[in-house]
Design an enzyme around this catalytic site. Sequence first.
Site, PDB file in Angstrom:
ATOM      1  N   ARG A 151     -38.529  13.867 -25.934  1.00 54.09           N
ATOM      2  CA  ARG A 151     -38.313  14.204 -27.198  1.00 54.09           C
ATOM      3  C   ARG A 151     -36.960  15.354 -27.050  1.00 54.09           C
ATOM      4  NH1 ARG A 151     -43.771  14.912 -26.148  1.00 54.09           N
ATOM      5  NH2 ARG A 151     -45.347  14.601 -28.558  1.00 54.09           N
TER       6      ARG A 151
ATOM      7  N   LYS B 114     -24.004  15.850 -34.622  1.00 56.42           N
ATOM      8  CA  LYS B 114     -24.556  15.458 -35.543  1.00 56.42           C
ATOM      9  C   LYS B 114     -24.114  14.345 -34.601  1.00 56.42           C
ATOM     10  CE  LYS B 114     -22.571  17.018 -40.200  1.00 56.42           C
ATOM     11  NZ  LYS B 114     -21.760  16.874 -41.385  1.00 56.42           N
TER      12      LYS B 114
ATOM     13  N   GLU C 169      -7.416  13.029 -39.363  1.00 57.15           N
ATOM     14  CA  GLU C 169      -9.065  14.272 -39.391  1.00 57.15           C
ATOM     15  C   GLU C 169      -7.867  15.124 -38.665  1.00 57.15           C
ATOM     16  OE1 GLU C 169     -11.823  14.562 -40.254  1.00 57.15           O
ATOM     17  OE2 GLU C 169     -12.229  11.789 -40.234  1.00 57.15           O
TER      18      GLU C 169
ATOM     19  N   LYS D 257     -12.510  23.235 -35.118  1.00 61.56           N
ATOM     20  CA  LYS D 257     -14.176  22.677 -35.310  1.00 61.56           C
ATOM     21  C   LYS D 257     -14.895  23.444 -34.400  1.00 61.56           C
ATOM     22  CE  LYS D 257     -17.032  18.658 -35.842  1.00 61.56           C
ATOM     23  NZ  LYS D 257     -17.515  17.434 -36.119  1.00 61.56           N
TER      24      LYS D 257
ATOM     25  N   GLU E  84     -24.371  22.643 -41.699  1.00 63.45           N
ATOM     26  CA  GLU E  84     -24.015  22.605 -42.856  1.00 63.45           C
ATOM     27  C   GLU E  84     -24.640  23.264 -43.965  1.00 63.45           C
ATOM     28  OE1 GLU E  84     -21.702  18.982 -43.014  1.00 63.45           O
ATOM     29  OE2 GLU E  84     -21.994  18.643 -44.591  1.00 63.45           O
TER      30      GLU E  84
ATOM     31  N   ARG F 122     -19.453  25.193 -43.240  1.00 64.13           N
ATOM     32  CA  ARG F 122     -19.441  24.016 -42.452  1.00 64.13           C
ATOM     33  C   ARG F 122     -18.704  22.662 -43.515  1.00 64.13           C
ATOM     34  NH1 ARG F 122     -22.082  20.872 -37.561  1.00 64.13           N
ATOM     35  NH2 ARG F 122     -20.856  18.650 -37.599  1.00 64.13           N
TER      36      ARG F 122
ATOM     37  N   ASN G 208     -15.238  19.125 -44.545  1.00 65.79           N
ATOM     38  CA  ASN G 208     -14.979  16.767 -45.337  1.00 65.79           C
ATOM     39  C   ASN G 208     -14.619  17.027 -46.536  1.00 65.79           C
ATOM     40  OD1 ASN G 208     -18.077  16.708 -44.725  1.00 65.79           O
ATOM     41  ND2 ASN G 208     -19.174  17.649 -45.532  1.00 65.79           N
TER      42      ASN G 208
ATOM     43  N   HIS H 152     -13.054  13.956 -47.822  1.00 65.85           N
ATOM     44  CA  HIS H 152     -14.217  13.042 -47.579  1.00 65.85           C
ATOM     45  C   HIS H 152     -14.638  12.594 -49.368  1.00 65.85           C
ATOM     46  CE1 HIS H 152     -13.115  13.973 -43.874  1.00 65.85           C
ATOM     47  NE2 HIS H 152     -13.954  13.249 -43.059  1.00 65.85           N
TER      48      HIS H 152
ATOM     49  N   HIS I  41     -15.258   8.858 -48.835  1.00 65.31           N
ATOM     50  CA  HIS I  41     -16.809   7.772 -48.706  1.00 65.31           C
ATOM     51  C   HIS I  41     -16.577   7.269 -48.855  1.00 65.31           C
ATOM     52  CE1 HIS I  41     -18.378  11.127 -45.927  1.00 65.31           C
ATOM     53  NE2 HIS I  41     -18.098  10.270 -44.925  1.00 65.31           N
TER      54      HIS I  41
ATOM     55  N   HIS J  44     -12.823   4.362 -41.216  1.00 62.23           N
ATOM     56  CA  HIS J  44     -13.202   6.205 -42.128  1.00 62.23           C
ATOM     57  C   HIS J  44     -11.491   6.224 -41.902  1.00 62.23           C
ATOM     58  CE1 HIS J  44     -15.288   9.084 -42.141  1.00 62.23           C
ATOM     59  NE2 HIS J  44     -14.518   9.864 -41.740  1.00 62.23           N
TER      60      HIS J  44
HETATM   61  P1  NAD Z   1     -15.253   3.152 -32.694  1.00 61.93           P
HETATM   62  O1  NAD Z   1     -16.154   3.739 -31.822  1.00 61.93           O
HETATM   63  O2  NAD Z   1     -15.903   1.935 -33.830  1.00 61.93           O
HETATM   64  O3  NAD Z   1     -14.260   3.011 -32.464  1.00 61.93           O
HETATM   65  C1  NAD Z   1     -13.149   2.693 -32.567  1.00 61.93           C
HETATM   66  C2  NAD Z   1     -12.630   0.347 -32.074  1.00 61.93           C
HETATM   67  O4  NAD Z   1     -11.577   1.421 -30.826  1.00 61.93           O
HETATM   68  C3  NAD Z   1     -14.455  -0.284 -30.678  1.00 61.93           C
HETATM   69  O5  NAD Z   1     -13.713  -1.226 -30.938  1.00 61.93           O
HETATM   70  C4  NAD Z   1     -14.053   0.869 -30.019  1.00 61.93           C
HETATM   71  O6  NAD Z   1     -14.823   0.052 -28.836  1.00 61.93           O
HETATM   72  C5  NAD Z   1     -12.040   0.944 -29.300  1.00 61.93           C
HETATM   73  N1  NAD Z   1     -12.337   2.272 -28.288  1.00 61.93           N
HETATM   74  C6  NAD Z   1     -12.674   3.418 -28.442  1.00 61.93           C
HETATM   75  N2  NAD Z   1     -11.827   4.191 -27.018  1.00 61.93           N
HETATM   76  C7  NAD Z   1     -10.367   3.008 -26.943  1.00 61.93           C
HETATM   77  C8  NAD Z   1     -10.203   3.447 -26.087  1.00 61.93           C
HETATM   78  N3  NAD Z   1     -10.055   4.401 -25.435  1.00 61.93           N
HETATM   79  N4  NAD Z   1      -9.174   2.336 -25.263  1.00 61.93           N
HETATM   80  C9  NAD Z   1      -9.170   0.525 -25.923  1.00 61.93           C
HETATM   81  N5  NAD Z   1      -9.942   1.145 -27.349  1.00 61.93           N
HETATM   82  C10 NAD Z   1     -11.145   1.935 -27.732  1.00 61.93           C
HETATM   83  O7  NAD Z   1     -15.030   4.384 -33.750  1.00 61.93           O
HETATM   84  P2  NAD Z   1     -14.559   5.514 -33.949  1.00 61.93           P
HETATM   85  O8  NAD Z   1     -12.956   6.141 -34.574  1.00 61.93           O
HETATM   86  O9  NAD Z   1     -14.330   6.596 -32.678  1.00 61.93           O
HETATM   87  O10 NAD Z   1     -16.102   6.040 -35.064  1.00 61.93           O
HETATM   88  C11 NAD Z   1     -15.939   6.350 -35.514  1.00 61.93           C
HETATM   89  C12 NAD Z   1     -17.645   6.421 -36.307  1.00 61.93           C
HETATM   90  O11 NAD Z   1     -17.883   7.551 -35.485  1.00 61.93           O
HETATM   91  C13 NAD Z   1     -18.022   6.689 -37.550  1.00 61.93           C
HETATM   92  O12 NAD Z   1     -19.628   5.353 -36.994  1.00 61.93           O
HETATM   93  C14 NAD Z   1     -18.563   7.655 -38.047  1.00 61.93           C
HETATM   94  O13 NAD Z   1     -19.333   7.312 -38.983  1.00 61.93           O
HETATM   95  C15 NAD Z   1     -18.832   8.406 -37.066  1.00 61.93           C
HETATM   96  N6  NAD Z   1     -17.798   9.646 -37.162  1.00 61.93           N
HETATM   97  C16 NAD Z   1     -19.233  10.690 -36.523  1.00 61.93           C
HETATM   98  C17 NAD Z   1     -18.778  12.273 -36.791  1.00 61.93           C
HETATM   99  C18 NAD Z   1     -20.161  12.751 -36.162  1.00 61.93           C
HETATM  100  O14 NAD Z   1     -19.645  14.688 -36.319  1.00 61.93           O
HETATM  101  N7  NAD Z   1     -20.636  12.582 -35.278  1.00 61.93           N
HETATM  102  C19 NAD Z   1     -17.786  12.575 -37.462  1.00 61.93           C
HETATM  103  C20 NAD Z   1     -16.835  11.594 -37.488  1.00 61.93           C
HETATM  104  C21 NAD Z   1     -17.074  10.134 -37.690  1.00 61.93           C
HETATM  105  N1  GLY Z   2     -17.587  15.397 -39.866  1.00 62.11           N
HETATM  106  C1  GLY Z   2     -17.806  16.481 -40.125  1.00 62.11           C
HETATM  107  C2  GLY Z   2     -19.076  17.205 -38.964  1.00 62.11           C
HETATM  108  O1  GLY Z   2     -19.143  17.220 -38.267  1.00 62.11           O
HETATM  109  O2  GLY Z   2     -19.197  17.910 -39.882  1.00 62.11           O
END
Ligand code: NAD
Ligand code: GLY
Length: 363
Positions: free
Chosen positions: A122, A144, A186, A228, A238, A242, A246, A249, A253, A265
């Site tokens: 939990r 998130k 971003e 942020k 949100e 918040r 977006n 987006h 999206h 993305h």
């Molecule tokens: P990711 O985690 O897939 O990383 C991108 C690539 O870079 C991967 O292949 C990873 O292995 C590699 N990598 C990471 N760090 C590295 C480093 N220092 N050196 C070399 N390679 C490295 O992608 P991302 O763009 O970081 O994140 C995308 C995800 O984040 C999506 O699932 C998206 O939905 C999510 N997201 C979440 C939020 C939130 O608020 N929680 C906001 C935006 C995006």
């Molecule tokens: N990435 C948008 C949010 O965290 O609200």
Amino acid sequence: MADVWVELGEQSYPIYIGAGLLGRLGALVRDRLPETRRALLVTDSNVGPLYGETARAALEEAGIATSRVTVAAGEASKSLSQAFSLYTSCVRAELDRTSAIVALGGGVVGDLSGFVAATYMRGIPYVQVPTTLLAQVDSAVGGKTGVDLPQGKNLVGAFYQPSLVVADVETLKTLPRRELAAGMAEVVKYGVIRDEEFLKYVEVQVGNLLAHDPAALERVVQTSCRIKADVVAADPREKGLRAILNFGHTVGHALEAAYGYMWLHGECVAVGMVAAAIIARHSGIAEDGRLEVRLKRVLERLGLPTMLPEGVDPKDLGPYLRMDKKAKDGIIHWVMPVRAGEVIVTPKVAPDAIRWGLEALRR
Ligand code: NAD
Ligand code: GLY
């Protein structure tokens, strides 16, 4: 001293930002979570070999017994089956409610690990150690968490804040240039929604940022996190403000749903921001066309796309736009720029303006 503080009452937390912080990870966790004696370090198959051992050793040195688990790099790991396997790792590592999950990687590892932390027993503490620019400026902050379903991204999840965030900008040196540029989309977004001076800074520093200049990266991560953090503190779940995060987006999206197999993305968000600026001008919301020109110029210099993929008909995006998770009763709430540094959220956007905006993106 934290570099940025996310003010959320009992759920407040610090964000540490700097070059070489990974070696101090154990001490930072120990300071913040003095009861924690065990941790599960979750990383991916690209990040693990680069930084896994430094992070594990730093935690162990601080007296935190650390088990390490590596998931396959890529969005496919943000799944319920991967979460299930991590629950098993938590049990094997004998984690209890005082233990922590440490997420070392990009947004995939962060969202997945945060979701497991939110639900195992939990809820146990977790630490975000983001290693992509996107994760350092966006996904590691704000709580998130979640996984994807075959029907869509992020459909299962929870708002669950980390106990601390440790962003070591030195880790960005090994990040592929395309991933770095995608994270910059971003960063540009934060300038447009809240801070014109910051947008100016990014415009001036494009070359240094793409060359991994640590001082420039530190500044953009810090300012992005501050913006942020302010927005999340005002509206953690949100309900209103918040939504401005977006910006870009809605179309972004839709593009991601249609073409996510070939575009990242941040690349989709880049095109989405240009679309939003054009739509805002055609709706009479933007005060003039200056932001549109600025946006296109800075995104192009960052190597990001500003038009639809070759041969794509804007009409193809219609069904994906209507599927937007942020729509309420089927009505899309658009984040529309008035000028650099100021946006509004409104459902009142004429269909003609949207058509114009999308047509303008056609090659
Ligand atoms: P990711 O985690 O897939 O990383 C991108 C690539 O870079 C991967 O292949 C990873 O292995 C590699 N990598 C990471 N760090 C590295 C480093 N220092 N050196 C070399 N390679 C490295 O992608 P991302 O763009 O970081 O994140 C995308 C995800 O984040 C999506 O699932 C998206 O939905 C999510 N997201 C979440 C939020 C939130 O608020 N929680 C906001 C935006 C995006
Ligand atoms: N990435 C948008 C949010 O965290 O609200």
